[in-house]
Design an enzyme around this catalytic site. Structure first.
Site, PDB file in Angstrom:
ATOM      1  N   HIS A   1       0.830  -1.222   0.000  1.00  0.00           N
ATOM      2  CA  HIS A   1       0.000   0.000   0.000  1.00  0.00           C
ATOM      3  C   HIS A   1       0.857   1.262   0.000  1.00  0.00           C
ATOM      4  O   HIS A   1       0.378   2.329  -0.358  1.00  0.00           O
ATOM      5  CB  HIS A   1      -1.029  -0.016   1.138  1.00  0.00           C
TER       6      HIS A   1
ATOM      7  N   ASP B   1      -0.078  -7.564   1.564  1.00  0.00           N
ATOM      8  CA  ASP B   1       0.419  -6.181   1.574  1.00  0.00           C
ATOM      9  C   ASP B   1       1.956  -6.181   1.583  1.00  0.00           C
ATOM     10  O   ASP B   1       2.581  -5.923   2.607  1.00  0.00           O
ATOM     11  CB  ASP B   1      -0.152  -5.451   2.801  1.00  0.00           C
TER      12      ASP B   1
ATOM     13  N   SER C   1       4.338   2.310   8.138  1.00  0.00           N
ATOM     14  CA  SER C   1       4.026   1.199   7.232  1.00  0.00           C
ATOM     15  C   SER C   1       5.224   0.839   6.386  1.00  0.00           C
ATOM     16  O   SER C   1       6.010   1.704   6.010  1.00  0.00           O
ATOM     17  CB  SER C   1       2.908   1.593   6.274  1.00  0.00           C
ATOM     18  N   GLY C   2       5.332  -0.437   6.057  1.00  0.00           N
ATOM     19  CA  GLY C   2       6.435  -0.896   5.208  1.00  0.00           C
ATOM     20  C   GLY C   2       7.691  -1.196   5.998  1.00  0.00           C
ATOM     21  O   GLY C   2       8.582  -1.873   5.510  1.00  0.00           O
TER      22      GLY C   2
HETATM   23  N1  ARG Z   1      -0.937   2.026   7.342  1.00  0.00           N
HETATM   24  C1  ARG Z   1      -0.077   2.849   8.136  1.00  0.00           C
HETATM   25  C2  ARG Z   1       1.015   3.492   7.267  1.00  0.00           C
HETATM   26  O1  ARG Z   1       0.896   3.548   6.065  1.00  0.00           O
HETATM   27  C3  ARG Z   1       0.453   2.129   9.323  1.00  0.00           C
HETATM   28  C4  ARG Z   1      -0.582   1.964  10.333  1.00  0.00           C
HETATM   29  C5  ARG Z   1      -0.075   1.306  11.511  1.00  0.00           C
HETATM   30  N2  ARG Z   1      -1.059   1.249  12.550  1.00  0.00           N
HETATM   31  C6  ARG Z   1      -0.841   0.642  13.698  1.00  0.00           C
HETATM   32  N3  ARG Z   1      -1.765   0.697  14.605  1.00  0.00           N
HETATM   33  N4  ARG Z   1       0.268   0.025  13.936  1.00  0.00           N
HETATM   34  O2  ARG Z   1       1.938   4.083   7.752  1.00  0.00           O
END
Ligand code: ARG
Length: 360
Positions: free
Chosen positions: A69, A118, A215-216
């Site tokens: 993503h 993902d 993320s990632g």
């Molecule tokens: N999807 C988020 C990003 O792109 C990360 C979300 C992480 N959330 C969590 N509760 N650990 O950075």
């Protein structure tokens, strides 16, 4: 409806109010020489401290691993990978590297309520010489609930709808226990949304977590051969909330896909030849040394003398710490099928021949 924070690709906002007690969410600043394979993904047309929006890890001299993503809507020209810099504003440190190719997992499905597969691989414009991070082997037992992992990133240090996120300038890390998918899927928690290709970590009382912008990035565990990646930060509801753990893409589920993408014939050691020797209750397994190998992963499964009883559910593996010979006293009736693979970085040889151990 739940608002999952996978909906979080936005612009990193730096704010003026400093709050020294808040990190990743309640993490600590990483040491300057720690995590040399940790990389930021930044927008190509911005400074890293403004344009950082995801983490990634160097898993091959020419490849970084991230969440799929993170690459939604991006092209190889719109993003760059930053290696060798812990503090984003330290402009004289590290290297910004262009991207040649983005490879998303073919099953990746952007569905914020239930994202699937993902993960994405970014091929770098040129190979780099930073150390690489090893991925957990598909059959290794590193991911037991209760085991501790560390997640890191430059993402938001608080999650608060009423105020802008406060992104980190220096890489932050936090230690979290891995929890079972059963716990993570409890009715009061994610209620079945967590697939077996995902992995959860965090505290039931919340308080510590990754967040938007992380993320990632990796979830890593320490092994006797160094740190290994077991997860890729993917999603969560809010950040650090009670009952809502951080959800990661489970590396072991995709190890095969990843290594097939990144490993060229010249990266791949040849496969060892395996020998089994049994004397009374003692079984000795040895194999031929492979020239280009950095180590060997040993695989074993209980079998009732025929190989058809070996299934992916009962195979286990461990790193032999460079050894090419293992000896063990086994009980009567204990039958095992064994095999070994040589590895170099994240690239593995084919399996050796399979040996059978039968103790009368
Ligand atoms: N999807 C988020 C990003 O792109 C990360 C979300 C992480 N959330 C969590 N509760 N650990 O950075």
């Amino acid at each position: 409806m739940r608002l999952l924070s996978i909906l979080c690709l936005g612009v990193a906002v730096q704010t003026a109010w400093a709050s020294p007690t808040l990190r990743v969410i309640d993490g600590v600043r990483s040491k300057p020489d720690a995590w040399p394979w940790m990389a930021a993904i930044v927008y190509a047309n911005q400074q890293p401290n403004e344009g950082q929006f995801c983490g990634s890890t160097l898993i091959h001299p020419s490849w970084v691993l991230t969440a799929a993503h993170c690459t939604d809507g991006e092209t190889r020209d719109s993003i760059k990978v930053l290696l060798g810099r812990k503090k984003l504003t330290e402009e004289d440190k590290g290297e910004l590297i262009g991207i040649q190719r983005i490879v998303k997992h073919p099953f990746y499905d952007y569905n914020p309520e239930n994202p699937n597969a993902d993960l994405a691989l970014l091929q770098l414009e040129k190979p780099v010489s930073y150390p690489i991070l090893r991925l957990a082997d598909q059959y290794s037992d590193l991911i037991q609930p209760g085991e501790w992992g560390t997640v890191m990133g430059w993402g938001a240090q608080r999650y608060d709808h009423s105020r802008p996120s406060e992104y980190a300038d220096s890489l932050q890390e936090v230690r979290l226990p891995i929890v079972s998918n059963a716990v993570c899927n409890a009715p009061l928690s994610y209620h079945g949304d967590v697939q077996e290709s995902m992995l959860c970590a965090g505290f039931v009382e919340g308080g510590k977590d990754a967040c938007i912008g992380d993320s990632g990035g990796p979830l890593v565990v320490e092994t006797n051969t160094g740190w290994q990646q077991v997860g890729i930060m993917s999603w969560g509801e809010g950040c650090a909330q009670p009952d809502y753990y951080g959800v990661y893409t489970r590396i072991s589920f995709y190890q095969d896909f990843i290594t097939k993408q990144i490993c060229e014939p010249q990266d791949t050691p040849s496969s060892p030849q395996l020998f089994v020797h049994i004397q009374g209750h003692y079984a000795t397994v040895s194999w031929s040394k492979v020239k280009t190998a950095e180590g060997y992963q040993f695989y074993y499964a209980p079998s009732s003398a025929d190989l058809s009883s070996v299934t992916v559910d009962n195979i286990q593996s461990f790193d032999t710490l460079g050894k090419v010979r293992l000896s063990e006293r086994l009980n009567s009736g204990m039958n095992l099928s064994v095999a070994v693979r040589a590895y170099r970085g994240n690239c593995y040889s084919d399996y050796s021949n399979v040996g059978t151990i039968i103790i009368e």
